[in-house]
Enzyme design. Structure first.
Site, PDB file in Angstrom:
ATOM      1  N   HIS A  76       0.765  -1.348  -0.036  1.00 53.83           N
ATOM      2  CA  HIS A  76       0.093   0.064  -0.251  1.00 53.83           C
ATOM      3  C   HIS A  76       0.748   0.978   0.096  1.00 53.83           C
ATOM      4  CE1 HIS A  76      -4.123  -1.852   0.756  1.00 53.83           C
ATOM      5  NE2 HIS A  76      -3.832  -2.752   0.333  1.00 53.83           N
ATOM      6  N   TYR A 204      -9.481   4.890   7.084  1.00 56.35           N
ATOM      7  CA  TYR A 204      -9.718   6.254   8.889  1.00 56.35           C
ATOM      8  C   TYR A 204     -10.295   7.212   8.824  1.00 56.35           C
ATOM      9  CZ  TYR A 204      -4.942   3.562  10.087  1.00 56.35           C
ATOM     10  OH  TYR A 204      -4.121   2.498  10.493  1.00 56.35           O
ATOM     11  N   PRO A 296      -5.017   0.389  18.666  1.00 55.94           N
ATOM     12  CA  PRO A 296      -4.731  -0.102  17.106  1.00 55.94           C
ATOM     13  C   PRO A 296      -4.402   1.123  16.503  1.00 55.94           C
ATOM     14  CG  PRO A 296      -6.807  -0.333  18.213  1.00 55.94           C
ATOM     15  CD  PRO A 296      -6.435   0.021  19.513  1.00 55.94           C
ATOM     16  N   LYS A 300       0.245   0.267  15.440  1.00 58.94           N
ATOM     17  CA  LYS A 300       2.171   0.217  15.661  1.00 58.94           C
ATOM     18  C   LYS A 300       2.396  -1.412  16.710  1.00 58.94           C
ATOM     19  CE  LYS A 300       3.710   3.760  13.308  1.00 58.94           C
ATOM     20  NZ  LYS A 300       3.278   2.603  12.016  1.00 58.94           N
ATOM     21  N   TYR A 388       3.245   6.833  10.097  1.00 62.58           N
ATOM     22  CA  TYR A 388       2.958   5.263   9.773  1.00 62.58           C
ATOM     23  C   TYR A 388       3.722   4.054   8.607  1.00 62.58           C
ATOM     24  CZ  TYR A 388      -1.191   2.806   8.240  1.00 62.58           C
ATOM     25  OH  TYR A 388      -2.466   2.103   8.091  1.00 62.58           O
TER      26      TYR A 388
HETATM   27  C1  PHB Z   1      -6.502  -4.141  10.615  1.00 63.62           C
HETATM   28  O1  PHB Z   1      -6.503  -4.641   9.598  1.00 63.62           O
HETATM   29  O2  PHB Z   1      -6.630  -4.711  11.095  1.00 63.62           O
HETATM   30  C2  PHB Z   1      -6.045  -2.523  10.921  1.00 63.62           C
HETATM   31  C3  PHB Z   1      -5.582  -2.176  10.453  1.00 63.62           C
HETATM   32  C4  PHB Z   1      -4.886  -0.958  10.441  1.00 63.62           C
HETATM   33  C5  PHB Z   1      -5.128  -0.410  12.217  1.00 63.62           C
HETATM   34  C6  PHB Z   1      -5.402  -1.304  12.931  1.00 63.62           C
HETATM   35  C7  PHB Z   1      -6.422  -2.478  12.198  1.00 63.62           C
HETATM   36  O3  PHB Z   1      -4.319   0.980  13.115  1.00 63.62           O
END
Ligand code: PHB
Length: 393
Positions: A76, A204, A296, A300, A388
């Site tokens: 990505h 997000y 989450p 990280k 990130y």
């Molecule tokens: C996930 O795909 O489970 C996932 C992706 C990004 C995050 C947290 C969880 O920040």
């Protein structure tokens, strides 16, 4: 009668951290035994993280377990942040020259088990009553029981990769470690569904009804999350209600193209920040969730565990191959320097994107301004992006 064996590094915990460390060490001729309380199927049944930093993917390749990840994982180059009815892309690759790999922790753990099997690595499952002992001496050992009776493994070092609730951290006298903790007043309700992901890159979302995240595992598997109060239960959230609420929190253009479906997995996880210092007690070294937890939001958790393993792996190789103990001596401080940057970033992302029940109108304005500033400043975006994709080890 207790059966006794010997290894160089005794590893408690057969999740990704413990398996990756044992795999890397064995490739350098260092003997390990991994003790896991659960069965292999149980460990592989857990749906966890999905975004790997560039440096973690490199470490998987070094451990000779990166083939399927490189074949099936997705590179990505960007992520989206949605707020105020719009969706802004953050071009991670243009801002940092790096990318992230979307590949589920479940798949990565499966690859690590296969790697361990291939090299004849010793991974003992369903080990009960695991106890690290004499950690402050030069002869630490681990005791445990299984169907055949009690066992003892003598080691040079013990590594605790057994997660937040594991025995390793709990074996350290309370007055020898300092604990830092923050509990967030909400959780994430997560759903895995066999539906095409609504977006090929993660979204997000900051919304007045609460945070939402659109993630994925493959072209046919979606992973979605919404912020919920801690008092909610999974039973209250039917699949229909979940998708209805998820769509409400996304910009119209996204919501209208969402394919909804039946959940394969659904669970609520509380959000927590936690760290202990130091990450060493005598000849016990802590790594991953045994030593630190992050919410989450910045992806990280698993990645910070991987950086611990990177430092510990090099420190142990320096010890055994070169008689150089500087890496072991500095492990805790080096790991913690990066751990705290992960804590900072995860806290910042969480604060940026969630609704906090106690926020005042002033706090809300600050959050809006933080978003407005972020998307008005290439430097602010670059700061988000470099965290990130992963700070250097
Ligand atoms: C996930 O795909 O489970 C996932 C992706 C990004 C995050 C947290 C969880 O920040």
């Amino acid at each position: 009668m207790t059966s006794a064996t010997r290894t160089q590094v005794g590893i408690i915990g057969g999740g990704p951290s413990g398996l990756l460390l044992s795999q890397l060490l064995q490739l350098r001729g260092i003997d390990t035994v991994v003790l896991e309380r659960r069965s292999r199927d149980y460990v592989l049944g857990r749906i966890r993280a999905g975004v790997l930093e560039h440096g973690f993917a490199e470490l998987m390749r070094e451990a000779q377990v990166g083939e399927r990840m490189d074949r099936e994982g997705q590179i990505h180059e960007g992520v989206y942040i949605a707020y105020d009815g719009r969706r802004e892309r953050i071009d991670l690759h243009a801002l940092t020259g790096k990318t992230v790999m979307v590949y589920g922790q479940t798949e990565l753990t499966r690859d690590l088990y296969e790697g361990r099997d291939r090299l004849g690595g010793k991974v003992i499952h369903e080990a009960e009553d695991v106890r690290p002992q004499d950690l402050n001496s030069s002869h630490p050992y681990i005791t445990y029981r299984d169907g055949s009776g009690p066992h003892r493994i003598d080691c040079d070092y013990v590594v605790g990769c057994d997660g937040f609730h594991g025995v390793s951290r709990q074996s350290i006298p309370k007055d020898k470690i300092q604990t830092f903790e923050k509990i967030f007043p909400f959780g994430w309700l997560g759903v895995l569904s066999r539906t095409p992901p609504v977006s090929s890159e993660l979204i997000y979302a900051n919304h007045e009804r609460g945070f939402a995240l659109c993630s994925l595992r493959s072209a046919t598997l979606s992973r979605y999350y919404i912020q919920v109060p801690l008092s909610d239960t999974v039973q209250e959230w039917s699949d229909e209600l979940f998708f209805e609420e998820l769509k409400r929190r996304l910009p119209e253009e996204v919501a209208s193209s969402m394919v909804t479906g039946v959940s394969i997995e659904k669970s609520i996880a509380p959000l927590r920040s936690f760290a202990v210092e130091p990450m060493r007690y005598g000849n016990l070294f802590l790594a991953g969730d045994a030593a630190h937890i992050v919410p989450p939001t910045g992806a990280k958790g698993l990645n910070t565990a991987a950086s611990d393993i990177y430092y510990l792996y090099h420190a142990l190789v320096d010890h055994y191959a070169r008689g150089n103990d500087r890496g072991l001596e500095s492990y805790s401080s080096r790991a913690l320097a990066r751990v705290w940057k992960g804590q900072r970033f995860s806290w910042w992302m969480t604060k940026l994107l969630h609704r906090f029940p106690d926020d005042s109108p002033y706090d809300r304005r600050l959050q809006q301004t933080e978003l407005a500033y972020l998307f008005s400043s290439e430097r602010a975006l670059a700061s988000l992006a470099e965290n990130y994709v992963g700070l250097p080890f």
